[in-house]
Design a protein around this motif. Structure first.
Motif, short mmCIF file in Angstrom:
data_model
loop_
_atom_site.label_atom_id
_atom_site.label_comp_id
_atom_site.label_asym_id
_atom_site.label_seq_id
_atom_site.Cartn_x
_atom_site.Cartn_y
_atom_site.Cartn_z
N GLY A 82 1.11 -1.27 0.39
CA GLY A 82 -0.29 -0.26 -0.06
C GLY A 82 0.65 1.56 0.15
N HIS A 83 0.55 2.11 0.12
CA HIS A 83 0.45 4.09 0.15
C HIS A 83 1.49 4.27 1.89
CE1 HIS A 83 -3.51 4.71 1.98
NE2 HIS A 83 -2.38 5.65 1.72
N SER A 123 2.47 -2.77 -6.51
CA SER A 123 1.90 -0.92 -5.40
C SER A 123 0.54 -0.66 -6.19
CB SER A 123 2.88 -0.50 -5.79
OG SER A 123 3.49 1.03 -5.24
N CYS A 124 -0.41 -0.13 -4.98
CA CYS A 124 -1.48 0.26 -4.69
C CYS A 124 -0.64 2.30 -5.23
CB CYS A 124 -2.14 0.74 -4.38
SG CYS A 124 -2.83 -1.03 -4.00
N ASN A 125 0.95 2.63 -5.55
CA ASN A 125 1.20 4.27 -5.64
C ASN A 125 2.63 3.42 -6.30
OD1 ASN A 125 -0.31 4.09 -2.80
ND2 ASN A 125 -0.12 5.99 -4.03
N ASP A 139 1.53 -2.74 -11.72
CA ASP A 139 0.74 -1.78 -11.31
C ASP A 139 -0.28 -2.72 -10.60
OD1 ASP A 139 1.23 0.09 -12.86
OD2 ASP A 139 0.83 0.11 -13.94
N PRO A 140 -1.70 -2.23 -9.72
CA PRO A 140 -1.95 -3.52 -9.61
C PRO A 140 -2.60 -4.57 -9.82
CG PRO A 140 -3.00 -1.49 -8.96
CD PRO A 140 -1.50 -1.42 -9.62
N LEU A 194 -1.07 -4.02 2.94
CA LEU A 194 -1.58 -2.87 2.53
C LEU A 194 -1.71 -1.99 2.29
CD1 LEU A 194 -4.12 -4.96 -0.45
CD2 LEU A 194 -1.84 -3.78 -1.05
N PRO A 209 -7.35 1.64 -5.85
CA PRO A 209 -7.95 -0.48 -5.59
C PRO A 209 -7.87 -1.37 -5.04
CG PRO A 209 -5.73 0.33 -6.32
CD PRO A 209 -6.44 0.93 -5.94
N TYR A 210 -6.94 -0.71 -3.62
CA TYR A 210 -6.97 -1.95 -2.68
C TYR A 210 -8.58 -2.68 -2.06
CZ TYR A 210 -3.67 1.37 -1.14
OH TYR A 210 -2.67 1.90 -0.87
N ILE A 224 -7.19 -5.64 -4.79
CA ILE A 224 -6.83 -6.77 -5.20
C ILE A 224 -6.99 -8.09 -3.60
CG2 ILE A 224 -4.09 -6.35 -3.67
CD1 ILE A 224 -3.38 -3.88 -5.02
#
Length: 508
Positions: A68-69, A94-96, A122-123, A138, A150-151, A154
């Motif tokens: 996650g971020h 990665s979501c970022n 990318d997710p 995440l 997008p969490y 995933i």
């Protein structure tokens, strides 16, 4: 897809439980007093998770790590770098992937991963076919709402995959302070709690998502020993605190005279189970007042009990005789039971009492505050006692238990998967035993009998609540070990309870 692993041995977990705000304060204290940087804490957390993953799944050669971020994602980057250095194939989502992360430390961890030759995907990529371990890094403990895109995408992908899952600190989507899931959440096989246990890992929906719970203090145990935890976790290992070996010269009068009131027409089983549980957990004398049709069946089933007809004359006489009073199991809502409750409620003595089941329905309509009483509501009964919805109780079990204690006094046992016990002083305990096999009729009646028995054996109200709940859940776990969860009967506990109420046999 259900991925859970069942683990009844949680003896390696600490007793102290902290909310998210306090854990953040602990991190800041480590930085201020020990000179440890936040990035060093992240490195330690990643190392701990990596070591646990290698120990649990030594044959796993291709890990998917979802980052996650925030700091939880930073932990994931550290895990990825360590695993890749050990020759493990890593697919990191990665979501970022193209923007800076929330914290400087997480950015440092990501840059270290990239500098080591790591790739970030990318997710929405198509997952490789040979993934044999998933690391959930995440969202962590900081979220307070349902995961969004997008969490959530995933999380759904993780739950649909057949590979085992290790959650970093807490499964993403599970709230760390209360154990609720406002949206989707990762179903983990194992979870590593970092620095401190959090309530949401133990109560609410936690057992549906956490799997086997592990713990690592990141080398900061010295900080934790000097801080009073707001919440305490009790389990089977703590029974020695309250249940002591008996003196050789004891007689039945030393172990209390217990009066149990309940069992209307058709519900003799409830009060009979309560009474036998009281005997099996050590009460000296147990006197049951019940509907006249129940007297002979109960005496026939368990001749060690004293059983008589519930009427006003016998009830007043029994109240004077008893050391401890238990009322409610099978009592019903008819005038017969209502009158008994009114007499017990109007009783002027300070004898310890436990109220359960139908007594709680009466109490919800006739509020009073007593310091000499334990009440044992499940979530539905708690909602009626507080005149709120069931969802309001579920959304904050600890706050609900505290509110019950303030309104009704004494000790509150809010039953569930991770029972919460609160006294009017506000001390909070989570009982960390038991299993889903207990979701069956009669379990609450058994618990009432155990607690009442410990009251009759001179334990204080709060001690009887703690010991009773631990014995109840630990016995159910023993039944589950032998026979599994499905098909467990409340009376099955009566056959194994001796293991936990006798200190001299508990370890054998």
């Amino acid at each position: 897809m259900v991925k859970q692993s069942i683990n009844f041995d949680r003896s390696n977990l600490p007793q102290s439980v902290f909310n998210v705000k306090t854990v953040k304060q602990l991190e800041c204290k480590a930085i201020d007093t020990l000179g440890i940087t936040m990035y060093e804490l992240m490195l330690r957390a990643g190392q701990a998770c990596y070591e646990l993953a290698r120990a649990q799944w030594p044959e796993a050669r291709h890990w998917l790590i979802a980052c996650g971020h925030g700091n939880n994602g930073g932990d994931g980057y550290v895990i990825a770098r360590l695993a890749q250095a050990a020759g493990i194939n890593i697919t990191l989502l990665s979501c970022n992937s193209s923007s800076n992360l929330v914290n400087q430390e997480a950015n440092m961890a990501r840059n270290a991963w990239l500098s080591a030759g790591g790739m970030i995907y990318d997710p929405d990529i198509i997952w490789p076919e040979n993934i044999d371990l998933i690391i959930d890094a995440l969202l962590g403990t900081g979220i307070n709402r349902a995961p969004i895109a997008p969490y959530n995408h995933i999380i759904n992908m993780i739950n649909a995959h057949c590979a085992p899952v290790l959650a970093v600190d807490i499964p993403s989507g599970l709230m760390a302070n209360n154990g609720i899931t406002p949206g989707v959440a990762v179903i983990a096989n194992h979870t590593l709690s970092i620095l401190a246990l959090k309530p949401g890992q133990l109560i609410g929906k936690a057992r549906d998502y956490v799997g086997v719970l592990h713990y690592h203090d990141l080398g900061l145990a010295i900080l934790l020993t000097n801080i009073k935890a707001p919440i305490i976790r009790y389990s089977e290992q703590d029974l020695v605190r309250w249940i002591k070996p008996r003196r050789s010269s004891m007689h039945k009068g030393d172990n209390g005279r217990l009066l149990l009131i309940g069992g209307d027409l058709g519900t003799a089983g409830a009060i009979r189970m309560t009474a036998e549980a009281a005997l099996r957990s050590g009460a000296g004398l147990v006197y049951v007042l019940t509907h006249e049709n129940n007297v002979t069946p109960i005496l026939t089933a368990r001749p060690e009990l004293m059983v008589d007809i519930l009427n006003e004359k016998l009830l007043k006489k029994a109240l004077a005789w008893a050391d401890v009073i238990g009322i409610g199991p099978g009592l019903g809502q008819r005038k017969w039971g209502q009158k008994a409750l009114k007499i017990v409620s109007g009783n002027k003595n300070k004898k310890p009492m436990i109220w359960d089941a139908d007594a709680l329905n009466w109490l919800a309509r006739n509020h009073d505050n007593r310091q000499n009483r334990i009440i044992t509501p499940h979530i539905g009964e708690a909602a009626r006692l507080l005149n709120v919805s069931i969802s309001e109780i579920e959304n904050d079990l600890i706050y609900s238990a505290k509110t019950l204690a303030q309104r009704y006094g004494g000790v509150i046992v809010l039953k569930g998967a991770g029972t919460v016990i609160v006294s009017e002083t506000g001390n909070v305990v989570i009982i960390d035993v038991g299993n889903a096999g207990m979701a069956t009729a009669g379990m609450g009646d058994i618990l009432s009998g155990i607690i009442a028995s410990f009251l009759s054996q001179k334990l204080k109200l709060i001690e009887a609540a703690y010991a009773g709940c631990v014995v109840h859940g630990a016995t159910a776990d023993a039944v589950c070990h032998q026979r599994g969860m499905r098909g467990m009967l409340a009376t099955d506990l009566l056959k194994l309870m001796w293991q936990f109420v006798n200190p001299e046999t508990r370890d054998h």
